[in-house]
Design a protein around this motif. Structure first.
Motif, PDB file in Angstrom:
ATOM      1  N   LEU A   1       0.792  -1.148   0.022  1.00 59.06           N
ATOM      2  CA  LEU A   1       0.021   0.004   0.056  1.00 59.06           C
ATOM      3  C   LEU A   1       1.055   1.258  -0.051  1.00 59.06           C
ATOM      4  CD1 LEU A   1      -3.111   0.809   0.256  1.00 59.06           C
ATOM      5  CD2 LEU A   1      -2.745   0.800   2.680  1.00 59.06           C
ATOM      6  N   VAL A   2       0.737   1.969  -1.148  1.00 62.99           N
ATOM      7  CA  VAL A   2       1.790   3.148  -1.266  1.00 62.99           C
ATOM      8  C   VAL A   2       0.916   4.390  -1.233  1.00 62.99           C
ATOM      9  CG1 VAL A   2       3.739   1.697  -2.162  1.00 62.99           C
ATOM     10  CG2 VAL A   2       2.221   2.742  -3.731  1.00 62.99           C
ATOM     11  N   GLY A   3       1.708   5.428  -1.323  1.00 62.11           N
ATOM     12  CA  GLY A   3       1.217   6.752  -1.251  1.00 62.11           C
ATOM     13  C   GLY A   3       1.741   8.141  -0.391  1.00 62.11           C
ATOM     14  N   PRO A   4       1.411   9.056  -0.849  1.00 64.51           N
ATOM     15  CA  PRO A   4       2.195  10.272  -0.020  1.00 64.51           C
ATOM     16  C   PRO A   4       1.523  10.049   1.462  1.00 64.51           C
ATOM     17  CG  PRO A   4       1.023  11.178  -1.954  1.00 64.51           C
ATOM     18  CD  PRO A   4       0.764   9.637  -1.842  1.00 64.51           C
ATOM     19  N   ASN A   5       2.427  11.033   2.214  1.00 65.15           N
ATOM     20  CA  ASN A   5       1.865  11.330   3.443  1.00 65.15           C
ATOM     21  C   ASN A   5       0.436  11.997   3.457  1.00 65.15           C
ATOM     22  OD1 ASN A   5       4.428  10.690   4.746  1.00 65.15           O
ATOM     23  ND2 ASN A   5       5.067  12.843   4.281  1.00 65.15           N
ATOM     24  N   GLY A   6      -0.544  11.258   4.482  1.00 62.65           N
ATOM     25  CA  GLY A   6      -1.905  11.904   4.697  1.00 62.65           C
ATOM     26  C   GLY A   6      -2.840  11.322   3.323  1.00 62.65           C
ATOM     27  N   SER A   7      -2.156  10.256   2.574  1.00 66.41           N
ATOM     28  CA  SER A   7      -3.067   9.790   1.562  1.00 66.41           C
ATOM     29  C   SER A   7      -4.196   8.784   1.902  1.00 66.41           C
ATOM     30  CB  SER A   7      -2.160   9.099   0.368  1.00 66.41           C
ATOM     31  OG  SER A   7      -1.483   7.909   1.238  1.00 66.41           O
ATOM     32  N   GLY A   8      -4.219   8.312   3.339  1.00 71.85           N
ATOM     33  CA  GLY A   8      -5.250   7.505   3.729  1.00 71.85           C
ATOM     34  C   GLY A   8      -4.577   6.202   4.032  1.00 71.85           C
ATOM     35  N   LYS A   9      -3.571   5.804   4.116  1.00 73.70           N
ATOM     36  CA  LYS A   9      -2.997   4.452   4.295  1.00 73.70           C
ATOM     37  C   LYS A   9      -3.112   3.741   5.626  1.00 73.70           C
ATOM     38  CE  LYS A   9       1.619   5.027   3.196  1.00 73.70           C
ATOM     39  NZ  LYS A   9       1.844   6.719   3.135  1.00 73.70           N
ATOM     40  N   THR A  10      -2.718   4.662   6.666  1.00 72.50           N
ATOM     41  CA  THR A  10      -3.167   4.452   8.135  1.00 72.50           C
ATOM     42  C   THR A  10      -4.708   4.214   8.467  1.00 72.50           C
ATOM     43  OG1 THR A  10      -1.008   5.302   8.825  1.00 72.50           O
ATOM     44  CG2 THR A  10      -2.899   5.063  10.435  1.00 72.50           C
ATOM     45  N   THR A  11      -5.569   5.048   7.770  1.00 68.14           N
ATOM     46  CA  THR A  11      -6.907   4.980   7.939  1.00 68.14           C
ATOM     47  C   THR A  11      -7.548   3.621   7.375  1.00 68.14           C
ATOM     48  OG1 THR A  11      -6.868   7.647   7.883  1.00 68.14           O
ATOM     49  CG2 THR A  11      -8.931   6.228   7.393  1.00 68.14           C
ATOM     50  N   LEU A  12      -6.844   3.228   6.029  1.00 64.53           N
ATOM     51  CA  LEU A  12      -7.615   2.350   5.502  1.00 64.53           C
ATOM     52  C   LEU A  12      -7.208   0.964   6.586  1.00 64.53           C
ATOM     53  CD1 LEU A  12      -8.757   0.627   3.356  1.00 64.53           C
ATOM     54  CD2 LEU A  12      -6.531   0.792   1.898  1.00 64.53           C
ATOM     55  N   ILE A  13      -6.028   0.839   7.112  1.00 64.06           N
ATOM     56  CA  ILE A  13      -5.671  -0.218   7.900  1.00 64.06           C
ATOM     57  C   ILE A  13      -6.669  -0.092   9.140  1.00 64.06           C
ATOM     58  CG2 ILE A  13      -3.958  -0.718   9.452  1.00 64.06           C
ATOM     59  CD1 ILE A  13      -1.826  -0.582   7.301  1.00 64.06           C
ATOM     60  N   ARG A  14      -6.722   1.078   9.741  1.00 61.21           N
ATOM     61  CA  ARG A  14      -7.689   1.080  10.955  1.00 61.21           C
ATOM     62  C   ARG A  14      -9.223   0.688  10.591  1.00 61.21           C
ATOM     63  NH1 ARG A  14      -6.135   5.520  14.966  1.00 61.21           N
ATOM     64  NH2 ARG A  14      -8.513   6.130  14.686  1.00 61.21           N
ATOM     65  N   ALA A  15      -9.473   1.153   9.470  1.00 56.38           N
ATOM     66  CA  ALA A  15     -11.057   0.721   8.937  1.00 56.38           C
ATOM     67  C   ALA A  15     -11.134  -0.755   9.035  1.00 56.38           C
ATOM     68  CB  ALA A  15     -11.190   1.489   7.713  1.00 56.38           C
ATOM     69  N   ILE A  16      -9.955  -1.428   8.371  1.00 58.55           N
ATOM     70  CA  ILE A  16     -10.024  -3.001   7.869  1.00 58.55           C
ATOM     71  C   ILE A  16     -10.052  -3.492   9.405  1.00 58.55           C
ATOM     72  CG2 ILE A  16      -8.840  -4.672   6.910  1.00 58.55           C
ATOM     73  CD1 ILE A  16      -7.807  -2.855   5.063  1.00 58.55           C
ATOM     74  N   SER A  17      -9.536  -3.149  10.135  1.00 53.93           N
ATOM     75  CA  SER A  17      -9.202  -3.646  11.618  1.00 53.93           C
ATOM     76  C   SER A  17     -10.367  -3.368  12.648  1.00 53.93           C
ATOM     77  CB  SER A  17      -7.717  -3.493  12.324  1.00 53.93           C
ATOM     78  OG  SER A  17      -7.729  -1.994  12.480  1.00 53.93           O
ATOM     79  N   GLY A  18     -11.343  -2.474  12.250  1.00 50.38           N
ATOM     80  CA  GLY A  18     -12.288  -2.206  12.870  1.00 50.38           C
ATOM     81  C   GLY A  18     -12.101  -1.291  14.163  1.00 50.38           C
ATOM     82  N   VAL A  19     -11.004  -0.248  13.884  1.00 47.30           N
ATOM     83  CA  VAL A  19     -10.895   0.529  14.605  1.00 47.30           C
ATOM     84  C   VAL A  19     -11.611   1.832  14.576  1.00 47.30           C
ATOM     85  CG1 VAL A  19      -9.297   2.224  15.784  1.00 47.30           C
ATOM     86  CG2 VAL A  19      -8.526  -0.096  15.265  1.00 47.30           C
ATOM     87  N   VAL A  20     -11.999   2.057  13.399  1.00 45.05           N
ATOM     88  CA  VAL A  20     -12.639   3.215  12.839  1.00 45.05           C
ATOM     89  C   VAL A  20     -13.954   2.418  12.143  1.00 45.05           C
ATOM     90  CG1 VAL A  20     -11.040   5.305  12.957  1.00 45.05           C
ATOM     91  CG2 VAL A  20     -11.329   3.832  10.912  1.00 45.05           C
ATOM     92  N   ALA A  21     -15.063   3.190  12.231  1.00 46.55           N
ATOM     93  CA  ALA A  21     -16.136   2.310  11.567  1.00 46.55           C
ATOM     94  C   ALA A  21     -16.455   3.413  10.084  1.00 46.55           C
ATOM     95  CB  ALA A  21     -17.409   2.848  12.257  1.00 46.55           C
ATOM     96  N   PRO A  22     -16.341   2.710   9.210  1.00 44.81           N
ATOM     97  CA  PRO A  22     -16.478   3.288   7.900  1.00 44.81           C
ATOM     98  C   PRO A  22     -17.776   4.108   7.574  1.00 44.81           C
ATOM     99  CG  PRO A  22     -16.786   1.050   7.467  1.00 44.81           C
ATOM    100  CD  PRO A  22     -16.432   1.378   8.868  1.00 44.81           C
TER     101      PRO A  22
END
Lengths: 369, 271
Positions: free
Chosen positions: B44-65
């Motif tokens: 998973l690549v992309g510049p800073n703030g592109s949403g990589k961490t958020t995607l992982i948080r959403a998949i692992s159930g930490v944030v609700a989409p």
């Protein structure tokens, strides 16, 4: 099968790292000898505190009287009946109530510290104890009956005050997902001041109940009876069972909430359960013994300093040492200035405040957290 | 948008569809879809703030989409409990808070949490899983050291060990190579590639370093401003034009002398 290249050595001064096998042996070491020693120390404190008092009753007579009452086998025939009454009706209930209170406050302190991830959380410092005192005071001055079907409602009223305080402090002190020390202490002080102010107001308005309220506020065991023990136990014991069952979960919660969830814990629900039962137990202790500060701070920290942060040993050891500590503090409170007594809260504050300041000053406060 | 592998879609280790995540009014992921088969390492690549961490948080159930769905081995993740999610996917977080007084082994054993009931103590199987995980990440000799005494790189590898000890079919790694020296960077990703091949694990790794990602991942997904802008082989994704568009930088795409995979070189100071 080290398929990964070894990290570069960090220099000769580095102390040799313990091997994995060594760490494993350390983990598999049983905790029971530790609990046994702490239990024996507690027994010793109970016997000592029961034996010491204005009426000089020898240690062996004390032990014989307690044993004969416990076993039903009469071994204390030759001893004066007055001694038996003093031991069984006056001193032992007081000692055991001090023990129960110390155990509960230390357990609640360790639980709050784990849930808030903050080493300075303590039922007294975060306003739970004063909130509980306010709840109890409200019942005392309202002239409603203090018990229902034999179950005292004072602990429940105290619980109401405690829960309101803890939720208030938590919501105010929370910054994002953390509870920083500064906001925690400030919020605790603010909530404690407010509930103390209201308690004082209620007390001054109702002079007939002033003595009962004062004993709740100041914290003392000098009116202890078996009755008070049976009030508090139905709240303290289930709370202890729930908290002790959560030892490993509390370890996981000492990571952040995000990691706890990713490891399969529901952090919000778990925290609510733990805060609830810790507050219930603390409230029960306050309603029978009053607000006694710093026990919940000193004891868990001493245990953590000596044996480390694993909640599976921290919680039971805090319970055992909390009981021992408050029994000895109360013994000091009633013997240091004979024939009068000083409030036990003075003793715990004298021991606790320097400790508190030391923790506050430590540059690396998290070093053993 | 290019969809991932079209074979065996029903048994995808991870299938995210139309994921939209917002923090308050700020939308950080919009309509992200990706699918990951067992045995594959997806970068998973992309510049800073592109949403990589958020995607992982959403998949692992930490944030609700706000919209969309996540399927873990076919199960709707939003309907699973935290524990059921943790049995299906393990996460190596970026810069997590770690209690300094616990030992490395104790931290790795925490990876066993979803396998244990409330009252259960760790048994031999849990210790074994942790030992294997620590040996694989070259951290077994750190087992008795306190977390607070470890270097950033050692801590990072212990976190990878914790995720391995969780024994899940899907691993989500958020910058697993940050804090690592080049040797351990390559070793960590090589370990991931090996786990995919030999144990059939599915790995989604957010990797900052594009050259590193290109060497170890068969496929890359590139995020930009919360959207998937490219998906495919490293050669397909890392084109000079796209890099200029997404990163605003001029990069030369060279070929690795042994594998032919893309190696990126910046313009440098040309005076």
């Amino acid at each position: 099968m080290n398929i990964v290249r070894r990290a570069p050595a960090l220099g000769a001064a580095e102390p040799p790292a313990p091997s994995g096998a060594g760490a494993l042996a350390g983990m598999e070491r049983s905790l029971w000898p530790r609990f046994l020693v702490a239990g024996v120390a507690l027994m010793g404190a109970i016997v000592l505190a029961t034996a010491v008092g204005p009426a000089g009753i020898p240690l062996d007579a004390t032990v014989r009287i307690i044993l004969s009452r416990l076993t039903g086998v009469e071994t204390g025939d030759s001893l004066p009946a007055l001694w038996r009454d003093i031991i069984w009706e006056v001193r032992l209930p007081r000692v055991l109530l001090a023990g129960l209170t110390g155990a509960v406050l230390a357990m609640a302190g360790a639980t709050y510290q784990g849930v808030f991830r903050n080493p300075l959380a303590d039922p007294y410092l975060i306003g739970v104890a004063t909130g509980a005192a306010l709840g109890a005071t409200a019942v005392i001055v309202s002239d409603t009956p203090h018990s229902w079907q034999g179950l005292s409602v004072l602990p429940l009223a105290a619980f109401g005050g405690a829960v309101v305080s803890v939720l208030l402090v938590y919501s105010v002190a929370r910054v994002g997902n953390t509870v920083p020390t500064t906001t925690l202490i400030l919020a605790g002080v603010a909530v404690a001041s407010l509930s103390t102010a209201i308690t004082s107001f209620l007390m001054l308005r109702s002079t007939t109940h002033m003595f009962s309220v004062l004993s709740v506020v100041l914290g003392s065991f000098n009116t202890a009876t078996w009755g008070e023990l049976t009030w508090a136990l139905p709240y303290a014991v289930p709370a202890a069972v729930v908290i002790l069952a959560h030892g490993r979960v509390l370890n996981v919660l000492s990571l952040d909430e995000e990691q706890a969830r990713q490891l399969g814990i529901n952090p919000e629900r778990t925290k609510l359960v733990l805060l609830g039962v810790a507050s219930l137990a603390a409230a029960a202790a306050v309603s029978v013994a009053g607000t006694i500060g710093f026990v919940g701070l000193i004891v868990p920290h001493a245990v953590r300093l000596i044996w480390g942060p694993d909640n599976r040993q921290l919680l039971p050891m805090s319970i055992l040492f909390g009981a021992t500590f408050l029994i000895l503090a109360d013994l000091l409170a009633r013997t240091v200035d004979q024939p009068s007594e000083i409030p036990v809260g003075i003793i715990t504050a004298v021991c606790g405040v320097p400790f508190f300041l030391y923790l506050l000053r430590r540059a690396r406060m998290g070093a053993y957290w | 948008m290019v969809r991932g592998s079209t074979v065996e879609k029903a048994t995808a280790a991870l299938d995210a569809r139309g994921l939209t995540v917002a923090y308050g009014p700020r939308v950080v992921l919009s309509d992200v879809s990706l699918s990951l088969q067992p045995g594959r390492l997806l970068g998973l690549v992309g510049p800073n703030g592109s949403g990589k961490t958020t995607l992982i948080r959403a998949i692992s159930g930490v944030v609700a989409p706000r919209a969309g769905e996540v399927r873990l081995a076919g199960d709707d993740a939003l309907r699973l409990s935290a524990r059921e999610v943790a049995l299906r996917t393990a996460v190596v977080p970026q810069n997590p808070h770690l209690p300094p007084a616990f030992t490395a082994l104790e931290l790795v054993l925490m990876g066993r949490t979803p396998h244990l009931g409330l009252l259960a103590a760790e048994g031999r199987a849990d210790v074994e899983a942790s030992r294997r995980a620590m040996q694989a990440t070259d951290t077994w000799e750190l087992a008795g050291r306190r977390i607070g005494e470890l270097s950033g790189g050692e801590r990072q590898r212990v976190l990878v060990a914790r995720a391995l000890a969780q024994e899940t079919p899907l691993l989500l790694l958020d910058e697993p190579t940050a804090h690592l020296d080049v040797g351990h960077q390559a070793a960590t990703l090589r370990l991931m590639a090996r786990l995919c091949r030999s144990e059939g694990k599915a790995v989604l790794a957010a990797i900052h370093d594009l050259t590193l990602a290109a060497q170890f991942c068969d496929r890359l997904v590139m995020l930009h401003q919360g959207r998937v802008v490219a998906e495919g082989s490293p050669m397909e994704v890392l084109t000079p034009d796209r890099l200029r568009e997404v990163y605003g930088a001029t990069l030369h795409v060279l070929a690795h002398p042994l594998t032919g995979r893309p190696v990126l070189a910046p313009d440098g100071d040309t005076g």
